[in-house]
Motif scaffolding. Sequence first.
Motif, PDB file in Angstrom:
ATOM      1  N   LEU A  20       0.820  -1.213   0.000  1.00 33.53           N
ATOM      2  CA  LEU A  20       0.000   0.000   0.000  1.00 33.53           C
ATOM      3  C   LEU A  20       0.857   1.267   0.000  1.00 33.53           C
ATOM      4  O   LEU A  20       0.460   2.286  -0.558  1.00 33.53           O
ATOM      5  N   GLU A  21       2.021   1.206   0.626  1.00 30.73           N
ATOM      6  CA  GLU A  21       2.925   2.362   0.578  1.00 30.73           C
ATOM      7  C   GLU A  21       3.315   2.684  -0.857  1.00 30.73           C
ATOM      8  O   GLU A  21       3.483   3.855  -1.219  1.00 30.73           O
ATOM      9  N   LYS A  22       3.430   1.650  -1.683  1.00 27.78           N
ATOM     10  CA  LYS A  22       3.829   1.850  -3.075  1.00 27.78           C
ATOM     11  C   LYS A  22       2.649   2.254  -3.960  1.00 27.78           C
ATOM     12  O   LYS A  22       2.770   3.158  -4.801  1.00 27.78           O
ATOM     13  N   VAL A  23       1.518   1.572  -3.789  1.00 28.51           N
ATOM     14  CA  VAL A  23       0.423   1.748  -4.742  1.00 28.51           C
ATOM     15  C   VAL A  23      -0.657   2.710  -4.269  1.00 28.51           C
ATOM     16  O   VAL A  23      -1.503   3.125  -5.075  1.00 28.51           O
ATOM     17  N   SER A  24      -0.672   3.060  -2.972  1.00 28.70           N
ATOM     18  CA  SER A  24      -1.724   3.937  -2.459  1.00 28.70           C
ATOM     19  C   SER A  24      -1.164   5.153  -1.735  1.00 28.70           C
ATOM     20  O   SER A  24      -1.530   5.424  -0.595  1.00 28.70           O
ATOM     21  N   PRO A  25      -0.280   5.915  -2.392  1.00 30.69           N
ATOM     22  CA  PRO A  25       0.185   7.164  -1.782  1.00 30.69           C
ATOM     23  C   PRO A  25      -0.953   8.173  -1.763  1.00 30.69           C
ATOM     24  O   PRO A  25      -1.985   7.994  -2.433  1.00 30.69           O
ATOM     25  N   LEU A  26      -0.761   9.266  -1.042  1.00 30.11           N
ATOM     26  CA  LEU A  26      -1.813  10.272  -0.928  1.00 30.11           C
ATOM     27  C   LEU A  26      -2.240  10.799  -2.291  1.00 30.11           C
ATOM     28  O   LEU A  26      -3.431  11.043  -2.524  1.00 30.11           O
ATOM     29  N   GLU A  27      -1.295  10.939  -3.217  1.00 24.91           N
ATOM     30  CA  GLU A  27      -1.631  11.466  -4.538  1.00 24.91           C
ATOM     31  C   GLU A  27      -2.621  10.552  -5.261  1.00 24.91           C
ATOM     32  O   GLU A  27      -3.540  11.022  -5.943  1.00 24.91           O
ATOM     33  N   ARG A  28      -2.434   9.232  -5.097  1.00 25.81           N
ATOM     34  CA  ARG A  28      -3.361   8.291  -5.749  1.00 25.81           C
ATOM     35  C   ARG A  28      -4.727   8.310  -5.067  1.00 25.81           C
ATOM     36  O   ARG A  28      -5.765   8.233  -5.733  1.00 25.81           O
ATOM     37  N   VAL A  29      -4.729   8.410  -3.749  1.00 27.87           N
ATOM     38  CA  VAL A  29      -5.993   8.500  -3.016  1.00 27.87           C
ATOM     39  C   VAL A  29      -6.757   9.753  -3.422  1.00 27.87           C
ATOM     40  O   VAL A  29      -7.968   9.726  -3.661  1.00 27.87           O
ATOM     41  N   ARG A  30      -6.030  10.860  -3.517  1.00 29.55           N
ATOM     42  CA  ARG A  30      -6.656  12.124  -3.903  1.00 29.55           C
ATOM     43  C   ARG A  30      -7.263  12.031  -5.305  1.00 29.55           C
ATOM     44  O   ARG A  30      -8.367  12.524  -5.553  1.00 29.55           O
ATOM     45  N   LYS A  31      -6.539  11.386  -6.216  1.00 23.38           N
ATOM     46  CA  LYS A  31      -7.035  11.238  -7.586  1.00 23.38           C
ATOM     47  C   LYS A  31      -8.325  10.418  -7.614  1.00 23.38           C
ATOM     48  O   LYS A  31      -9.278  10.765  -8.323  1.00 23.38           O
ATOM     49  N   ALA A  32      -8.363   9.325  -6.841  1.00 24.59           N
ATOM     50  CA  ALA A  32      -9.560   8.480  -6.804  1.00 24.59           C
ATOM     51  C   ALA A  32     -10.734   9.225  -6.191  1.00 24.59           C
ATOM     52  O   ALA A  32     -11.871   9.138  -6.680  1.00 24.59           O
ATOM     53  N   ALA A  33     -10.474   9.961  -5.108  1.00 27.94           N
ATOM     54  CA  ALA A  33     -11.542  10.679  -4.421  1.00 27.94           C
ATOM     55  C   ALA A  33     -12.078  11.829  -5.262  1.00 27.94           C
ATOM     56  O   ALA A  33     -13.290  11.985  -5.441  1.00 27.94           O
ATOM     57  N   ASP A  34     -11.181  12.638  -5.811  1.00 24.68           N
ATOM     58  CA  ASP A  34     -11.602  13.792  -6.592  1.00 24.68           C
ATOM     59  C   ASP A  34     -12.195  13.390  -7.934  1.00 24.68           C
ATOM     60  O   ASP A  34     -13.047  14.093  -8.485  1.00 24.68           O
ATOM     61  N   GLY A  35     -11.749  12.253  -8.458  1.00 24.78           N
ATOM     62  CA  GLY A  35     -12.234  11.810  -9.756  1.00 24.78           C
ATOM     63  C   GLY A  35     -13.515  11.017  -9.702  1.00 24.78           C
ATOM     64  O   GLY A  35     -14.046  10.622 -10.747  1.00 24.78           O
ATOM     65  N   GLY A 322      -3.701  25.548  11.869  1.00 21.55           N
ATOM     66  CA  GLY A 322      -4.497  25.894  10.704  1.00 21.55           C
ATOM     67  C   GLY A 322      -4.192  25.026   9.496  1.00 21.55           C
ATOM     68  O   GLY A 322      -5.069  24.775   8.660  1.00 21.55           O
ATOM     69  N   MET A 323      -2.964  24.520   9.392  1.00 22.48           N
ATOM     70  CA  MET A 323      -2.605  23.660   8.261  1.00 22.48           C
ATOM     71  C   MET A 323      -3.403  22.367   8.250  1.00 22.48           C
ATOM     72  O   MET A 323      -3.595  21.761   7.199  1.00 22.48           O
ATOM     73  N   GLY A 324      -3.860  21.943   9.418  1.00 23.88           N
ATOM     74  CA  GLY A 324      -4.581  20.682   9.498  1.00 23.88           C
ATOM     75  C   GLY A 324      -5.889  20.678   8.736  1.00 23.88           C
ATOM     76  O   GLY A 324      -6.406  19.613   8.392  1.00 23.88           O
ATOM     77  N   PHE A 325      -6.438  21.864   8.467  1.00 21.56           N
ATOM     78  CA  PHE A 325      -7.720  21.957   7.781  1.00 21.56           C
ATOM     79  C   PHE A 325      -7.561  22.174   6.279  1.00 21.56           C
ATOM     80  O   PHE A 325      -8.565  22.275   5.565  1.00 21.56           O
ATOM     81  N   THR A 326      -6.346  22.255   5.805  1.00 22.09           N
ATOM     82  CA  THR A 326      -6.130  22.511   4.385  1.00 22.09           C
ATOM     83  C   THR A 326      -6.101  21.224   3.582  1.00 22.09           C
ATOM     84  O   THR A 326      -5.811  20.137   4.101  1.00 22.09           O
ATOM     85  N   ASP A 327      -6.382  21.358   2.308  1.00 17.68           N
ATOM     86  CA  ASP A 327      -6.316  20.197   1.414  1.00 17.68           C
ATOM     87  C   ASP A 327      -4.878  19.825   1.098  1.00 17.68           C
ATOM     88  O   ASP A 327      -4.596  18.692   0.701  1.00 17.68           O
ATOM     89  N   LEU A 328      -3.972  20.766   1.297  1.00 22.04           N
ATOM     90  CA  LEU A 328      -2.576  20.532   0.958  1.00 22.04           C
ATOM     91  C   LEU A 328      -2.004  19.319   1.685  1.00 22.04           C
ATOM     92  O   LEU A 328      -1.354  18.460   1.082  1.00 22.04           O
ATOM     93  N   LEU A 329      -2.234  19.226   2.970  1.00 21.79           N
ATOM     94  CA  LEU A 329      -1.714  18.098   3.754  1.00 21.79           C
ATOM     95  C   LEU A 329      -2.526  16.825   3.537  1.00 21.79           C
ATOM     96  O   LEU A 329      -2.011  15.724   3.734  1.00 21.79           O
ATOM     97  N   GLY A 330      -3.783  16.973   3.183  1.00 24.32           N
ATOM     98  CA  GLY A 330      -4.622  15.792   2.970  1.00 24.32           C
ATOM     99  C   GLY A 330      -5.037  15.093   4.243  1.00 24.32           C
ATOM    100  O   GLY A 330      -5.557  13.971   4.205  1.00 24.32           O
TER     101      GLY A 330
END
Length: 364
Positions: A20-35, A322-330
């Motif tokens: 999962l560390e390889k195939v499910s990084p935050l970027e992939r999760v974000r893509k699935a959720a936003d898409g 305040g950073m905890g509520f941003t989308d940047l950190l996910g």
Amino acid sequence: MEFGLSEDQRLMQESVNRTLEKVSPLERVRKAADGGEDYARDIWQALVELGVPGMLIPEAEGGMGLGLLDAALVSEALGRHVAPVPFLASAVMAPLALMGAGSRAQQEAYLPKLAAGEAIAGVAISERASGARDKAGVTVRNGKLNGTALFAIDFGGADFFIVGDREGGLHLVRADAPGLTRKRLTTIDLTRSIGELGFSDVEAEPLASGDAATTSRRMLDAGRVMLAADTLGAGWMMIDKAVDYAKERKQFGRVIGSFQAVKHMCAEMAAELEPGRSLIWYAAHAFDAIPGEASLMAAHAKAHLAEVGRFVARTATEVHGGMGFTDLLGLHYWFKRIGFDRQLLGSPERARHDAAVLQGWAAD
């Protein structure tokens, strides 16, 4: 007596985490959720190669024949990586339904496909978990289903559904059955697919070769243990992220992790969450080995982790400021996953009520 994981169990969980560390990084999760993906097929395929969909399915049907504790270890890893995959219904609850109440022909037709990842199953038993709701519920008339099933789990991409009716029966419904309407529901957790099923004289295969009521109960118990384990994994990831952030973020010329208040927040999160691990392990063990305690322990695990998970999610977010509520950190993906785990298959209040009923302290 050994009160811990076996070497094989530890290796299995490590293998799933590494994958999962390889195939499910935050970027992939974000893509699935936003898409709006039903589920991340590449992540699911990686898990299929590890045998995850067939964990509970007997070896004779192409599975691994493992126990619920093994599945709980995988669920914890999935929560840690907020993996957008159809594990809860397709790999746990639906196989239990087929193994508990399906005919031999149904088992031979569907279990090998689930084990091989060739089919996805959804589950709709929300009334059994949360009580009746207005204008919801499924009835059987002349062998056909009518009504509405809310909160079908692993809804998107499902090839068939296991549906519970108002009388406690279970039915297998193909996703393309005439008269079946499907509506995807939007929840706070975009990493998992939930939907609503509408039935208008829909043909269904009854699961009538076993005790449907007992099977439904076991499906609910297993689902609650999986959600508790998912919360455990998501909670620990939030703690790890909070600790890492506290070691880097500086205020007044010092990292915030050096402030006593922040240290206490991180320590309290860990102290609250870690005892839930043994509760989940015991609930999973009871499911397979001590059936008389299975429902009670599943309810306790679900209720306790739901409450502790909410505390961890809120506190970890506060550590980030305040950073905890941003989308940047996910961080919100874990926050929302924990929040959805809390409500799915019964709120902590409902789970505690079920525990009280089981012990004779309240009326059903």
